[in-house]
Design an enzyme around this catalytic site. Structure first.
Site, mmCIF file in Angstrom:
data_model
loop_
_atom_site.group_PDB
_atom_site.id
_atom_site.type_symbol
_atom_site.label_atom_id
_atom_site.label_comp_id
_atom_site.label_asym_id
_atom_site.label_seq_id
_atom_site.Cartn_x
_atom_site.Cartn_y
_atom_site.Cartn_z
ATOM 1 N N HIS A 192 35.626 16.811 48.141
ATOM 2 C CA HIS A 192 34.742 16.013 48.986
ATOM 3 C C HIS A 192 33.759 16.855 49.799
ATOM 4 C CE1 HIS A 192 36.676 11.799 48.742
ATOM 5 N NE2 HIS A 192 36.883 12.478 47.639
ATOM 6 N N SER A 214 31.539 15.167 43.605
ATOM 7 C CA SER A 214 31.820 15.411 42.197
ATOM 8 C C SER A 214 30.647 16.101 41.518
ATOM 9 C CB SER A 214 32.061 14.079 41.489
ATOM 10 O OG SER A 214 33.199 13.455 42.004
ATOM 11 N N LYS A 217 35.676 1.140 38.343
ATOM 12 C CA LYS A 217 35.700 1.886 37.082
ATOM 13 C C LYS A 217 37.052 2.594 36.903
ATOM 14 C CE LYS A 217 32.985 5.064 34.317
ATOM 15 N NZ LYS A 217 31.762 5.861 34.236
ATOM 16 N N ASP A 218 37.560 3.184 38.005
ATOM 17 C CA ASP A 218 38.875 3.831 37.930
ATOM 18 C C ASP A 218 39.962 2.818 37.596
ATOM 19 O OD1 ASP A 218 37.956 6.351 38.337
ATOM 20 O OD2 ASP A 218 38.518 6.496 40.446
ATOM 21 N N GLU A 270 58.900 21.464 24.981
ATOM 22 C CA GLU A 270 58.161 20.215 24.998
ATOM 23 C C GLU A 270 56.742 20.471 24.507
ATOM 24 O OE1 GLU A 270 60.341 17.730 25.239
ATOM 25 O OE2 GLU A 270 59.543 16.808 27.041
HETATM 26 C C1 HEM Z 1 55.304 16.399 38.826
HETATM 27 C C2 HEM Z 1 56.085 15.386 38.679
HETATM 28 C C3 HEM Z 1 57.295 15.362 37.768
HETATM 29 C C4 HEM Z 1 57.403 15.774 36.460
HETATM 30 C C5 HEM Z 1 56.295 16.365 35.570
HETATM 31 C C6 HEM Z 1 58.773 15.526 36.037
HETATM 32 C C7 HEM Z 1 59.285 15.802 34.776
HETATM 33 C C8 HEM Z 1 60.572 15.499 34.350
HETATM 34 C C9 HEM Z 1 61.064 15.647 33.018
HETATM 35 C C10 HEM Z 1 60.255 16.192 31.828
HETATM 36 C C11 HEM Z 1 62.361 15.220 32.984
HETATM 37 C C12 HEM Z 1 63.282 15.140 31.767
HETATM 38 C C13 HEM Z 1 63.254 13.734 31.215
HETATM 39 C C14 HEM Z 1 64.263 13.561 30.136
HETATM 40 O O1 HEM Z 1 64.062 14.133 29.058
HETATM 41 O O2 HEM Z 1 65.254 12.887 30.363
HETATM 42 C C15 HEM Z 1 62.720 14.838 34.321
HETATM 43 C C16 HEM Z 1 63.971 14.367 34.695
HETATM 44 C C17 HEM Z 1 64.327 14.015 35.982
HETATM 45 N N1 HEM Z 1 63.493 14.004 37.096
HETATM 46 FE FE1 HEM Z 1 61.498 14.476 37.086
HETATM 47 N N2 HEM Z 1 59.471 14.986 37.090
HETATM 48 C C18 HEM Z 1 58.608 14.881 38.170
HETATM 49 C C19 HEM Z 1 58.926 14.396 39.419
HETATM 50 C C20 HEM Z 1 60.217 14.085 39.852
HETATM 51 C C21 HEM Z 1 60.588 13.781 41.210
HETATM 52 C C22 HEM Z 1 59.627 13.756 42.382
HETATM 53 C C23 HEM Z 1 61.946 13.527 41.221
HETATM 54 C C24 HEM Z 1 62.863 13.171 42.375
HETATM 55 C C25 HEM Z 1 62.463 12.779 43.511
HETATM 56 C C26 HEM Z 1 62.422 13.657 39.867
HETATM 57 C C27 HEM Z 1 63.758 13.453 39.463
HETATM 58 C C28 HEM Z 1 64.232 13.588 38.182
HETATM 59 C C29 HEM Z 1 65.595 13.322 37.766
HETATM 60 C C30 HEM Z 1 66.746 12.849 38.661
HETATM 61 C C31 HEM Z 1 65.656 13.590 36.394
HETATM 62 C C32 HEM Z 1 66.905 13.510 35.482
HETATM 63 C C33 HEM Z 1 67.038 12.181 34.818
HETATM 64 C C34 HEM Z 1 66.425 12.167 33.458
HETATM 65 O O3 HEM Z 1 66.553 13.139 32.726
HETATM 66 O O4 HEM Z 1 65.803 11.164 33.118
HETATM 67 N N3 HEM Z 1 61.358 14.009 39.063
HETATM 68 N N4 HEM Z 1 61.619 15.009 35.142
#
Ligand code: HEM
Ligand code: FES
Lengths: 416, 175
Positions: free
Chosen positions: A213, A217, A241-242, A285
């Site tokens: 900002h 942009s 638009k968004d 991945e």
């Molecule tokens: C930048 C944001 C985030 C990304 C890119 C991300 C990415 C991921 C990925 C790739 C998995 C594995 C999914 C699977 O194959 O099962 C995962 C699992 C998990 N994430 Fe995240 N996550 C993010 C934010 C968060 C946040 C903020 C929390 C908690 C407050 C969280 C909690 C969990 C938990 C508990 C799992 C395990 C359950 C599962 O595997 O489905 N994640 N996350």
């Protein structure tokens, strides 16, 4: 439209003491935005929304997830089978990570194509690269949480990268693991950090927006807005638009979640982690594949690691590597060609990262890795010397040039 | 002159304040970092005993030690011969076979590829054993010989020989 003169006295009372409404009005309502933005400018807001979706689904998944080697896999299966709507929440989170990377990669290539990293937006760009790094760390640790075979072996291979560090490598790896292999202490700390890092990303996103900002942009023709005639207020023009872009995105996202939820995942991650047996083909991945290809292209352990991190490091110095003063590829015919070669190169690296490291694939990985670094380190600094750029328009409002309207200002700029 | 002395005194105070501050902050940060190193109970799990009695010539077993696989192989005569007669000049990480075994019949190795930590194949009868007949790591293609020495591929060093000793003829303790 200039000042927030609300009719609501409560709003006014608060705004006088905490000028939050003035701020929001200024940054999201009247905020002057170039009037010629195309759909590639949707991906910033899409990335922000995806981040929020990840945080919300992540918080509720954490309410049902158990970070212990004996329970993690089963707790995720319980989320899938028994927890109300658990399957939906997990599939949104799991596919959300992939979509987050799709959106952010498009956002980054948008920046490369239109020269959005050039002065005065260098810090904006660097903050973006930092966000990318944190996203990668977050996604890597998230993928470990379900404690499947790919979780375990992905974690093992990636943490072992640090053993390439001379002298202290082994100690660093032991420290990362909290033991002598990827095990319960590793899982626990990854969960803690996986919860934390997205909130750090939020902090960086705020700084990213502050920097954005400051100058507003960039736009498809890459010249600065020269006054009111070149801009429109953010609301309602870009909010709508968004929102339209969001509906299209949400439709595709929903299609993936409901119809192909495991398309971007690996079936081996539905096998519980086994420290005694490595799966036949370990692949990260998809969003890490180009980097993985670079890692394997280099026949030396430390060298591979350095080149892999180097692939991101060059992005940090990109604003100083690209010496051309012209931002948009529309006026840089040679750069435009090489831009598309780079896109192809990155996709090729992604493809090679998924293939076994043998025969022709190794050779191709080396060529593609070489090209990636050639583009940034050799081509971009030298290109302005040979490239004949097209004349820039006078302003956003007058994009069409007749020879008489070719302003001297633009001509001077072009010569530089 | 008086002013100059005063300045020196100021500098001293400023520098020592920074120094104390840095030491204080450091001694607070160190526990935060060091808590990530292996805990006492993790370190305590560090040894495993293995009975080699049932292991016939040509057979191999894998046991778990510190969360990692340990390969134990009862080598055949031919395997021992080929490991011993190897010319050290051909090796990336030159080491004599004698220096890698306590009893040449049994080779004991940490079954973790020294490249990026995968478990090499070669313990089971049907496994791919690589071009040197020992072990083969499928992750990025490292080939190990009968002594667990790296022969081809990205791994920088030989498979690690863990600390172990023979408690009796047929009983070893690893760690
Ligand atoms: C930048 C944001 C985030 C990304 C890119 C991300 C990415 C991921 C990925 C790739 C998995 C594995 C999914 C699977 O194959 O099962 C995962 C699992 C998990 N994430 Fe995240 N996550 C993010 C934010 C968060 C946040 C903020 C929390 C908690 C407050 C969280 C909690 C969990 C938990 C508990 C799992 C395990 C359950 C599962 O595997 O489905 N994640 N996350
Ligand atoms: S981990 Fe064994 S070759 Fe890479």
């Amino acid at each position: 439209m200039s000042k927030n003169k609300s009719k609501n006295s409560v709003v006014e009372w608060i705004d006088y003491r905490l000028p939050i409404f003035t701020f929001l009005n200024h940054e999201l309502n009247e905020y002057p935005t170039p009037k010629n933005l195309n759909y590639f400018w949707n991906f910033g807001s899409l990335a922000g929304i995806t981040l929020v979706v990840m945080i919300i689904t992540g918080i509720v998944l954490s309410m049902n997830y158990t970070a212990h080697v004996d329970y993690a896999f089963d707790s995720v299966e319980r989320i899938m089978r028994d927890v109300n709507h658990g399957w939906l929440l997990r599939y949104i989170h799991m596919n959300g990570a992939s979509f987050f990377f799709i959106v952010v990669y498009i956002h980054i290539f948008r920046g490369l194509y239109y020269g959005s990293y050039k002065a005065p937006r260098e810090i904006l760009w660097i903050l973006g690269v930092l966000i990318l790094l944190l996203m990668m760390a977050t996604a890597f640790m998230g993928y470990v949480l379900p404690w499947g075979q790919m979780s375990f072996w992905g974690a093992t291979v990636i943490t072992n990268l640090f053993s390439a560090v001379p002298l202290v490598g082994e100690s660093i790896v032991t420290w990362l693991w909290g033991g002598f292999s990827v095990d319960n202490p590793t899982l626990n700390r990854f969960f803690s950090l996986h919860y934390l890092l997205p909130f750090l990303i939020v902090g960086l996103v705020i700084l990213h927006l502050v920097a954005l900002h400051r100058f507003g942009s960039n736009n498809p023709i890459g010249i600065d807005a020269k006054g009111k005639q070149d801009t429109i207020p953010f609301h309602p023009y870009y909010t709508i638009k968004d929102l339209f872009g969001l509906s299209v995105f949400a439709t595709i996202f929903a299609a993936a979640v409901f119809f192909f939820p495991n398309f971007m995942g690996h079936p081996d991650n539905y096998i519980p982690a086994n420290a005694m047996q490595t799966p036949a083909h370990i692949v990260p991945e998809w969003y890490f594949l180009p980097f993985y290809a670079i890692l394997r292209a280099i026949p030396d352990k430390l060298g591979g690691v350095l080149f892999m991190f180097g692939a991101i490091a060059v992005l940090f110095i990109l604003p100083w590597l690209d010496k051309s003063p012209i931002r948009s590829s529309q006026f840089r015919p040679i750069y435009k060609l090489f831009f598309w070669i780079l896109v192809f190169d990155c996709i090729l690296l992604g493809y090679l990262g998924a293939k076994p490291a043998e025969g022709i694939y190794v050779l191709l990985s080396r060529v593609a890795t070489g090209y990636y670094f050639f583009h940034f380190i050799i081509l971009l600094p030298l290109l302005p010397n040979i490239e004949k750029t097209r004349p820039l328009p006078i302003s956003i409002s007058k994009p069409i040039l007749s020879s008489s309207s070719f302003s001297t200002a633009a001509a001077v700029r072009e010569k530089k | 002159m008086a002013k100059k002395e005063n300045n020196n005194r100021r500098d001293f105070l400023v520098i020592s304040t920074y120094a104390f501050g840095a030491v204080g902050a450091g001694s607070f940060v160190w526990p935060l970092i060091d808590q990530m190193n292996p805990a006492a109970d993790t370190l305590a799990l560090a040894s495993t005993e293995v009975d080699l009695e049932p292991l016939e010539e040509g057979q191999a077993i894998t046991v778990k030690w510190r969360g990692k696989p340990v390969f134990i192989r009862h080598r055949t005569k031919e395997e021992i011969m080929s490991a011993k007669k190897e010319n050290l000049d051909n090796l990336k990480d030159p080491q004599k076979d004698e220096d890698r075994v306590l009893n040449e019949k049994y080779i004991v190795l940490v079954g973790v590829c020294t490249h990026l930590g995968c478990v090499p194949l070669g313990q089971k009868t049907g496994d791919v054993k690589g071009e040197y007949g020992g072990w083969f790591c499928p992750c990025h293609g490292s080939h190990y010989d009968h002594s667990g020495r790296i022969r081809k591929g990205p791994a920088p060093v030989n498979l690690e020989v863990p600390n172990y000793k023979f408690l009796s003829d047929k009983l070893i303790r690893i760690g």
